[in-house]
Design a protein around this motif. Sequence first.
Motif, PDB file in Angstrom:
ATOM      1  N   GLY A   1     116.190 -13.147  -8.228  1.00 13.43           N
ATOM      2  CA  GLY A   1     116.686 -13.631  -6.953  1.00 13.43           C
ATOM      3  C   GLY A   1     118.101 -14.157  -6.981  1.00 13.43           C
ATOM      4  N   THR A   2     118.643 -14.372  -8.173  1.00 12.73           N
ATOM      5  CA  THR A   2     119.980 -14.972  -8.266  1.00 12.73           C
ATOM      6  C   THR A   2     121.018 -14.061  -8.898  1.00 12.73           C
ATOM      7  OG1 THR A   2     119.325 -16.018 -10.357  1.00 12.73           O
ATOM      8  CG2 THR A   2     119.086 -17.318  -8.343  1.00 12.73           C
TER       9      THR A   2
ATOM     10  N   VAL B   1     116.370 -10.973   1.645  1.00  9.70           N
ATOM     11  CA  VAL B   1     115.535 -10.617   0.502  1.00  9.70           C
ATOM     12  C   VAL B   1     115.783 -11.549  -0.687  1.00  9.70           C
ATOM     13  CG1 VAL B   1     117.195  -8.906  -0.357  1.00  9.70           C
ATOM     14  CG2 VAL B   1     114.763  -8.679  -0.911  1.00  9.70           C
ATOM     15  N   HIS B   2     117.024 -11.992  -0.924  1.00 10.23           N
ATOM     16  CA  HIS B   2     117.263 -12.916  -2.036  1.00 10.23           C
ATOM     17  C   HIS B   2     116.547 -14.248  -1.807  1.00 10.23           C
ATOM     18  CE1 HIS B   2     120.588 -10.170  -3.198  1.00 10.23           C
ATOM     19  NE2 HIS B   2     120.376 -10.668  -4.409  1.00 10.23           N
ATOM     20  N   ALA B   3     116.562 -14.731  -0.589  1.00 10.67           N
ATOM     21  CA  ALA B   3     115.851 -15.969  -0.281  1.00 10.67           C
ATOM     22  C   ALA B   3     114.342 -15.779  -0.408  1.00 10.67           C
ATOM     23  CB  ALA B   3     116.214 -16.445   1.122  1.00 10.67           C
TER      24      ALA B   3
ATOM     25  N   VAL C   1     111.598 -17.918  -2.663  1.00 15.40           N
ATOM     26  CA  VAL C   1     110.316 -18.431  -2.188  1.00 15.40           C
ATOM     27  C   VAL C   1     109.201 -18.001  -3.132  1.00 15.40           C
ATOM     28  CG1 VAL C   1     108.610 -18.286  -0.327  1.00 15.40           C
ATOM     29  CG2 VAL C   1     111.035 -18.549   0.221  1.00 15.40           C
ATOM     30  N   TYR C   2     109.231 -16.756  -3.578  1.00 21.57           N
ATOM     31  CA  TYR C   2     108.219 -16.291  -4.537  1.00 21.57           C
ATOM     32  C   TYR C   2     108.324 -17.051  -5.856  1.00 21.57           C
ATOM     33  CZ  TYR C   2     108.209 -12.399  -1.213  1.00 21.57           C
ATOM     34  OH  TYR C   2     108.167 -11.638  -0.084  1.00 21.57           O
ATOM     35  N   PHE C   3     109.547 -17.418  -6.239  1.00 16.35           N
ATOM     36  CA  PHE C   3     109.733 -18.238  -7.450  1.00 16.35           C
ATOM     37  C   PHE C   3     109.040 -19.588  -7.294  1.00 16.35           C
ATOM     38  CE2 PHE C   3     112.444 -21.834  -8.815  1.00 16.35           C
ATOM     39  CZ  PHE C   3     112.112 -21.832 -10.162  1.00 16.35           C
TER      40      PHE C   3
END
Length: 408
Positions: free
Chosen positions: A267-268, A338-340, A344-346
């Motif tokens: 995500g990052t 999508v990155h955010a 959230v999944y993290f």
Amino acid sequence: MQSLSQVAIWLLMLLGTTLLEMQFMEFFYGITMACRVAYSSYIFSLVSPGLYQRAAGYSRSSTLMGVFFSSVLGQLCMSVGNVSYFTLNAVSLGFVSFGLLLSLCLPWPKRSLFFNRVQYQVQKKQAASEATKAELAKMNLDDGRLSSPAPPPHSRTSWRDSVFVEMLMEVRNVVKIPNMRLWSLWWVFNSTGYYLVLFYVHILWNKVYPATENKNVYNGGVEAASTLLGAMTSFMAGFVKIRWNVWSELVIGGITALQAGLLLLMGTTDNIWVCYVAYILFRGFYQFLVPIAIFQIASSLTKEVCALVFGINTFLGTILKTIINLIVADKRGLALPVHAQFLVYFFYFTLLTVVYLSCAAVVLIRHYRNQSTDDEGGASDQTTPTELSPVAANSEAEPLSNAKSTKA
């Protein structure tokens, strides 16, 4: 039903242009996912109980090999043949249409896991009742005291003998088993996060490395590599020999923590190769736990209950996945980029990690405390005689919830 739904999916993918048509495509995709559980039950109904494990292994291996070959074929078509996405979807439509023709040749199941058993029990009760009445009539004839014939009883089945009630009773028995609760909850919550990542990872890749602006896109090769790694980790999981009743929570918590770290990385980062490697490892960790979960759930249950438990777990996971999707990605919810979403999944996997590791700490403390108590009790048993209670010779064994008996 599954093959028809898959044909409908690719027809809508090829011909659909509106949002409503895409929503219908998702509807048919849901039917396809639901039929996966029915397919497992269908396989179990065709073979004898001694071949259940082998049939499940063949079915899973076939699925993994199908995903591998489709990924390799798609990657070759994209990288070597410069094939368009429309042509790839047309080829996929041809394959699922061929699968539909093959499904018409499959044999019909010869028995049902629940329905025939209920019907057999009803017939058995009716036969026993008729035998008892015939015996009473014979005794009355011998005594010379014939009574007027009684009206035939109505063949009425109690609501407690219905298939639905029987399934609920089986589920209640399963919930009482701690090991079943743990792995069923893992199946529901972790599979939810796993499939959410699978659904949106291609969107993330396209954001990091747009496919329309770059020629060297290796999404198919990454899917093939992740499938092979998942197959290898699933194979290795069959040789892991530990006390799962003690270490299950710790193993699940550790692997979930690693998956959370991989999601944070995906995500990052702005490097597509980092995303690829993190995704491959993420799928490999999940596939490592899948056969262990199947073994833990199926080891102490009959196959009828296994199919029911797997179906309920999948159904609950689908509901949870839909709720998270509506909140995180849908325009009626937060509609996050999508990155955010991956952040959230993290946090989702991090929360699961905290819960699993907390449970692991409780289980380990309780285990070592009981072990020390047993050691002290063993030392005292060496000096204190134990009086054994006599057991009646004709005592009946107490039945267990999985149709086994305590009698040796």
